[in-house]
Design a protein around this motif. Sequence first.
Motif, PDB file in Angstrom:
ATOM      1  N   ILE A 208      -2.374   1.122  -8.571  1.00 43.16           N
ATOM      2  CA  ILE A 208      -1.346   1.607  -9.495  1.00 43.16           C
ATOM      3  C   ILE A 208      -1.334   0.680 -10.707  1.00 43.16           C
ATOM      4  O   ILE A 208      -1.109  -0.522 -10.572  1.00 43.16           O
ATOM      5  N   ILE A 209      -1.622   1.246 -11.894  1.00 41.75           N
ATOM      6  CA  ILE A 209      -1.720   0.396 -13.089  1.00 41.75           C
ATOM      7  C   ILE A 209      -0.484   0.485 -13.975  1.00 41.75           C
ATOM      8  O   ILE A 209      -0.312  -0.334 -14.881  1.00 41.75           O
ATOM      9  N   GLY A 210       0.369   1.470 -13.737  1.00 40.67           N
ATOM     10  CA  GLY A 210       1.565   1.584 -14.561  1.00 40.67           C
ATOM     11  C   GLY A 210       2.541   2.578 -13.983  1.00 40.67           C
ATOM     12  O   GLY A 210       2.185   3.398 -13.124  1.00 40.67           O
ATOM     13  N   SER A 211       3.753   2.488 -14.474  1.00 39.20           N
ATOM     14  CA  SER A 211       4.801   3.427 -14.088  1.00 39.20           C
ATOM     15  C   SER A 211       5.053   4.331 -15.283  1.00 39.20           C
ATOM     16  O   SER A 211       5.265   3.860 -16.405  1.00 39.20           O
TER      17      SER A 211
ATOM     18  N   ALA B  31       1.078  -3.517  -7.287  1.00 43.30           N
ATOM     19  CA  ALA B  31       1.556  -4.864  -7.618  1.00 43.30           C
ATOM     20  C   ALA B  31       2.737  -4.798  -8.575  1.00 43.30           C
ATOM     21  O   ALA B  31       3.112  -5.802  -9.174  1.00 43.30           O
ATOM     22  N   LEU B  32       3.304  -3.609  -8.735  1.00 47.21           N
ATOM     23  CA  LEU B  32       4.375  -3.422  -9.721  1.00 47.21           C
ATOM     24  C   LEU B  32       5.734  -3.163  -9.079  1.00 47.21           C
ATOM     25  O   LEU B  32       6.720  -2.927  -9.785  1.00 47.21           O
ATOM     26  N   GLY B  33       5.775  -3.198  -7.770  1.00 49.85           N
ATOM     27  CA  GLY B  33       7.051  -2.938  -7.103  1.00 49.85           C
ATOM     28  C   GLY B  33       7.508  -1.497  -7.222  1.00 49.85           C
ATOM     29  O   GLY B  33       8.714  -1.219  -7.300  1.00 49.85           O
ATOM     30  N   SER B  34       6.578  -0.580  -7.226  1.00 50.52           N
ATOM     31  CA  SER B  34       6.915   0.845  -7.367  1.00 50.52           C
ATOM     32  C   SER B  34       7.642   1.343  -6.118  1.00 50.52           C
ATOM     33  O   SER B  34       7.397   0.859  -5.008  1.00 50.52           O
TER      34      SER B  34
ATOM     35  N   LEU C 273       0.658   5.821 -12.642  1.00 56.84           N
ATOM     36  CA  LEU C 273      -0.728   6.018 -13.047  1.00 56.84           C
ATOM     37  C   LEU C 273      -1.611   5.302 -12.047  1.00 56.84           C
ATOM     38  O   LEU C 273      -1.426   4.100 -11.806  1.00 56.84           O
TER      39      LEU C 273
ATOM     40  N   GLU D 219       1.558   5.335  -0.380  1.00 54.67           N
ATOM     41  CA  GLU D 219       1.002   6.686  -0.340  1.00 54.67           C
ATOM     42  C   GLU D 219       1.530   7.434  -1.551  1.00 54.67           C
ATOM     43  O   GLU D 219       2.726   7.381  -1.850  1.00 54.67           O
TER      44      GLU D 219
ATOM     45  N   PHE E 116       0.878  -1.168   0.000  1.00 56.46           N
ATOM     46  CA  PHE E 116       0.000   0.000   0.000  1.00 56.46           C
ATOM     47  C   PHE E 116       0.915   1.218   0.000  1.00 56.46           C
ATOM     48  O   PHE E 116       1.700   1.408   0.926  1.00 56.46           O
TER      49      PHE E 116
ATOM     50  N   GLU F 297       8.821   7.483  -7.661  1.00 61.32           N
ATOM     51  CA  GLU F 297       8.402   7.013  -8.989  1.00 61.32           C
ATOM     52  C   GLU F 297       7.068   7.668  -9.387  1.00 61.32           C
ATOM     53  O   GLU F 297       6.170   7.828  -8.561  1.00 61.32           O
TER      54      GLU F 297
ATOM     55  N   ALA G 286      -2.715   3.828  -2.525  1.00 59.88           N
ATOM     56  CA  ALA G 286      -3.074   2.934  -3.629  1.00 59.88           C
ATOM     57  C   ALA G 286      -2.395   1.579  -3.448  1.00 59.88           C
ATOM     58  O   ALA G 286      -1.274   1.489  -2.934  1.00 59.88           O
ATOM     59  N   PHE G 287      -3.066   0.539  -3.890  1.00 61.00           N
ATOM     60  CA  PHE G 287      -2.481  -0.795  -3.882  1.00 61.00           C
ATOM     61  C   PHE G 287      -1.511  -0.888  -5.051  1.00 61.00           C
ATOM     62  O   PHE G 287      -1.802  -0.417  -6.155  1.00 61.00           O
TER      63      PHE G 287
END
Lengths: 83, 83, 83, 83, 83
Positions: free
Chosen positions: C73-76, C41-44, C51, C26, C24, C48, C38-39
Motif C-alpha cells: 500500500i503506497i498511499g491512502s 506501513a501507513l496504518g490503514s 493505492l 486484505e 498484512f 479505507e 498487501a503489506f
Amino acid sequence: MLRARVIGNVWATKRLPEVPNGAFLEVEVEGGSSRMIAFDALGSGPGEAVLVATGSVAAAWFPGPHPPIDALIIGSIDEQPGS
Amino acid sequence: MLRARVIGNVWATKRLPEVPNGAFLEVEVEGGSSRMIAFDALGSGPGEAVLVATGSVAAAWFPGPHPPIDALIIGSIDEQPGS
Amino acid sequence: MLRARVIGNVWATKRLPEVPNGAFLEVEVEGGSSRMIAFDALGSGPGEAVLVATGSVAAAWFPGPHPPIDALIIGSIDEQPGS
Amino acid sequence: MLRARVIGNVWATKRLPEVPNGAFLEVEVEGGSSRMIAFDALGSGPGEAVLVATGSVAAAWFPGPHPPIDALIIGSIDEQPGS
Amino acid sequence: MLRARVIGNVWATKRLPEVPNGAFLEVEVEGGSSRMIAFDALGSGPGEAVLVATGSVAAAWFPGPHPPIDALIIGSIDEQPGS
C-alpha cells in the motif's frame, strides 16, 4: 500476495537441474477462480490457508543463483476456530 | 508456476537474433482458459503435463545475457496411471 | 497501481523468517472482482481506499535485502465527503 | 509468450523522451479476449501472427538504459498455407 | 503496453515518502474491463487516450532510487479527427 488453499503435492521427476528440491504444492486462489503451483518451505499441508507471493520476488528469496521459481508460500494464515 | 498441457510446436523463422534456438511449445493452462507459448529445454511432447514459470525468472534461467523469453517449462508433471 | 478498499487484517504466525513484521491487509480491488493481501506501513484501516503497487517494485521498497513481498500500500486515496 | 495477431499501428507524437523510436503495433491476443500495444523491430504488418514477450524482459532487450517498454514482438509465427 | 483512457485524478495526501510528486491518473483500459492508476509526467487530461507501461519498467523510468510505482503513462495516442 494471494490468499490460497493447499490442494496437494505435485511431483516432477523430469525437471531442469536448476529447479530446487522441495515441495511443490498446488493451491487454489481465493474465490476459486484459478490454481497455481507454489514452492513451499513451511511444510504446508492439504486444506491449509496460505499466503503466496508471485513473480520475481519468489525467485529472489532463494540464496545464491535465483532459480526459475515464480510462486512461493510465504506464510500460513491463522484461522479462527469455526471460520 | 502454472500447470499446463503441451499442444504443439510453434515455429518462428523470422525472429529477433537474441531469441535462443530451441523448442517453443504452445501450452494450454489448467482449466482451459488460456494458452501461451513457452520455451522448452526438456524435450516435452504433445499431451504432456508441464510446469511453466513465467515472467523475468524465465529469462534469468538462461546463462549469459538474458533473452526476451517470459515463459519456461521447468518440469514435467508425474501423472498416475489412469489419471 | 490498483485502487482498492481495505477489508481487514490477515495474520500469519507461521511464516518465512524473511517476511517483514508489519501489517498484512486484505484488500478488495476496485470493481469487486478480486482480492489480494498487501503489506501496509501507513496504518490503514478497514474501509479505507488505498493505492496498491504490485510486483517486484513492492519488494524493492524495503531497505536492505528485498523480502518476498509483491503488494504494497503506497498511499491512502483522498475521498470527497459524500462520495 | 503470447500468440497474437497484428491489428495496426499506434502513433504517439507526445511521449516520454525515453520511449524508443520504432513501431508500436496494436495486437489482439489469441482467443480475442484482450489487446495490447507491443514494440516491433521486425517490420511486422497487419494480419501477421506474432510472438509477444511481456514484462521487464521486453525492456531488457534494448541495449543501453532500459526504456519503459513492457511488450516486444520477438518473432513472426510461421503459418501453414491454408491455415 | 495498454491502451487506456484517462478518467481523472487521484489524490493521496497520506502516502509513503518514497512516492514521487506528480500526477496520479485513473485510466480505463481498452475494452472497459478494468481500471488502474498510472503516474503521469506528460500532463495528460481527462478523455485523453494514452499508452500505459506496467510493472517494474515503470519504476525503472525514474532517475535515482526506484519508487514503488508500477504503472506509467509513456505517451499520448494520436487520434484521427472523428475517431
